[in-house]
Design an enzyme around this catalytic site. Structure first.
Site, mmCIF file in Angstrom:
data_model
loop_
_atom_site.group_PDB
_atom_site.id
_atom_site.type_symbol
_atom_site.label_atom_id
_atom_site.label_comp_id
_atom_site.label_asym_id
_atom_site.label_seq_id
_atom_site.Cartn_x
_atom_site.Cartn_y
_atom_site.Cartn_z
ATOM 1 N N ASP A 1 14.726 54.812 -13.793
ATOM 2 C CA ASP A 1 15.681 54.935 -12.684
ATOM 3 C C ASP A 1 17.037 54.353 -13.050
ATOM 4 O OD1 ASP A 1 15.587 51.964 -11.856
ATOM 5 O OD2 ASP A 1 13.480 52.558 -11.772
ATOM 6 N N GLU B 1 12.136 55.314 -21.950
ATOM 7 C CA GLU B 1 11.335 55.787 -20.810
ATOM 8 C C GLU B 1 10.476 56.948 -21.304
ATOM 9 O OE1 GLU B 1 10.826 55.397 -17.218
ATOM 10 O OE2 GLU B 1 9.507 57.088 -17.689
ATOM 11 N N ASP C 1 10.019 47.001 -17.625
ATOM 12 C CA ASP C 1 10.211 47.446 -16.239
ATOM 13 C C ASP C 1 9.201 48.563 -15.979
ATOM 14 O OD1 ASP C 1 11.146 48.217 -13.783
ATOM 15 O OD2 ASP C 1 13.130 48.845 -14.478
ATOM 16 N N SER C 2 7.949 48.176 -15.868
ATOM 17 C CA SER C 2 6.863 49.165 -15.860
ATOM 18 C C SER C 2 6.351 49.459 -14.455
ATOM 19 C CB SER C 2 5.699 48.642 -16.698
ATOM 20 O OG SER C 2 5.014 47.646 -15.973
ATOM 21 N N THR C 3 5.479 50.448 -14.392
ATOM 22 C CA THR C 3 4.725 50.712 -13.169
ATOM 23 C C THR C 3 3.546 49.735 -13.109
ATOM 24 O OG1 THR C 3 3.528 52.373 -14.429
ATOM 25 C CG2 THR C 3 5.333 53.151 -13.093
HETATM 26 N N1 AG3 Z 1 8.527 49.052 -11.237
HETATM 27 C C1 AG3 Z 1 7.426 49.087 -10.324
HETATM 28 C C2 AG3 Z 1 6.896 47.792 -9.854
HETATM 29 C C3 AG3 Z 1 5.557 47.960 -9.267
HETATM 30 C C4 AG3 Z 1 5.556 48.350 -7.840
HETATM 31 N N2 AG3 Z 1 4.226 48.409 -7.363
HETATM 32 C C5 AG3 Z 1 3.842 48.898 -6.164
HETATM 33 N N3 AG3 Z 1 4.772 49.277 -5.329
HETATM 34 N N4 AG3 Z 1 2.598 48.991 -5.884
HETATM 35 C C6 AG3 Z 1 9.732 49.299 -10.603
HETATM 36 C C7 AG3 Z 1 10.622 50.192 -11.312
HETATM 37 C C8 AG3 Z 1 11.996 49.932 -10.873
HETATM 38 N N5 AG3 Z 1 12.927 50.086 -11.912
#
Ligand code: AG3
Length: 275
Positions: A86, A106, A155-157
């Site tokens: 993002d 990414e 900056d992961s999921t």
């Molecule tokens: N990264 C995601 C963080 C995790 C969010 N988890 C959730 N909502 N269950 C954020 C990316 C932003 N650049």
């Protein structure tokens, strides 16, 4: 019409937001990428139905994952962001004048595409001449680039699907080697309420690889529990030793010199997780 989007944050807890319209929805080889317009938080990016960021509260996460680390270093020049398609983290990194180049790696180009198109206030940094955008696997990238970066930001999921490898000790070893001698790295490490197994495990792994590990927290209203954690592994400098009076003024809305010190003071129940 009464349209809502629901994220199941745990098996027994959900967050729901009223939605005005869907702006982007695309299945990629990695996940489903979606941007919706919500009334409460403005535009929102979701991956596989999980809220990644929103226009209203993104500043908290992006400032905190970036500035605590960068202000712990002396004149950081090269920064790597893994994930973060993002662009919010890149935008924050670029606020540091000493940074000559920030590389974003990414894995899913559709995250970048959707953000460029529908989240310009977040993705704007990706167009900066100091930003390099690579669509590639971050795990491989750190393996292939030794002794290169002063700071690495993960900056992961959440630790499911493509991101699992980004929470493992093997990866942290490669991160250590990809850093310059005095470098440090920061990863987002989920909720102290709901990830009570993950945080101690990650902290212990990082502590076994780096001379020093530090945890800090921030309040992100759209993430599970609202309180979010970040873990730092550092080869030399301690974020607790920073003279906060020397931190330059920075056009931020959550991070400040005082917050730099305060965010590292752990709530007793969080301290328990990493003691
Ligand atoms: N990264 C995601 C963080 C995790 C969010 N988890 C959730 N909502 N269950 C954020 C990316 C932003 N650049």
């Amino acid at each position: 019409m009464d349209l809502w989007i629901t994220e199941y944050q745990t098996k027994n807890l959900s967050i729901g937001c009223r939605v005005v319209r869907t702006l982007y929805r695309e299945k990629t080889p990695y996940q489903e990428v979606m941007v919706v317009e919500t009334l409460q938080f403005g535009r929102m990016l979701l991956l596989d139905g999980i809220i990644q960021t929103t226009v209203e509260d993104e500043f908290v996460y992006h400032e905190m994952i970036t500035h605590v680390g960068l202000n712990t270093l002396k004149n950081p020049r090269r920064v790597l962001v893994i994930g973060g398609g993002d662009g919010g983290t890149v935008r924050e990194v670029l606020k540091h004048k000493s940074v000559e180049k920030v590389t974003l790696v990414e894995i899913d180009d559709k995250v970048i595409e959707a953000s460029r198109q529908f989240l310009p206030e977040i993705s704007c940094g990706l167009n900066d001449p100091r930003a390099e955008v690579l669509v590639a696997d971050g795990i491989k990238h750190v393996k292939d680039n030794k002794n290169t970066y002063d700071m690495i930001i993960v900056d992961s999921t959440d630790p499911i699907g493509p991101a699992v490898g980004l929470f493992g000790a093997e990866f942290y070893k490669d991160v250590y080697d990809a850093l310059t001698e005095n470098g440090l790295f920061v990863a987002q490490t989920e909720s102290p309420f709901f990830n009570r197994d993950l945080i101690p495990r990650v902290f212990a792994d990082i502590k076994s690889i780096f001379p020093m590990a530090r945890l800090f927290t921030a309040n992100v209203p759209t993430y599970p529990g609202g309180l979010w954690s970040f873990t730092m592994g550092t080869r030399k400098y301690d974020p607790l030793e920073v003279d906060i009076k020397s931190i330059p003024a920075m056009n931020t809305r959550y991070y400040s010199p005082e917050i730099h010190g305060a965010c590292l003071v752990l709530q007793p129940f969080v301290r328990e997780l990493v003691k």
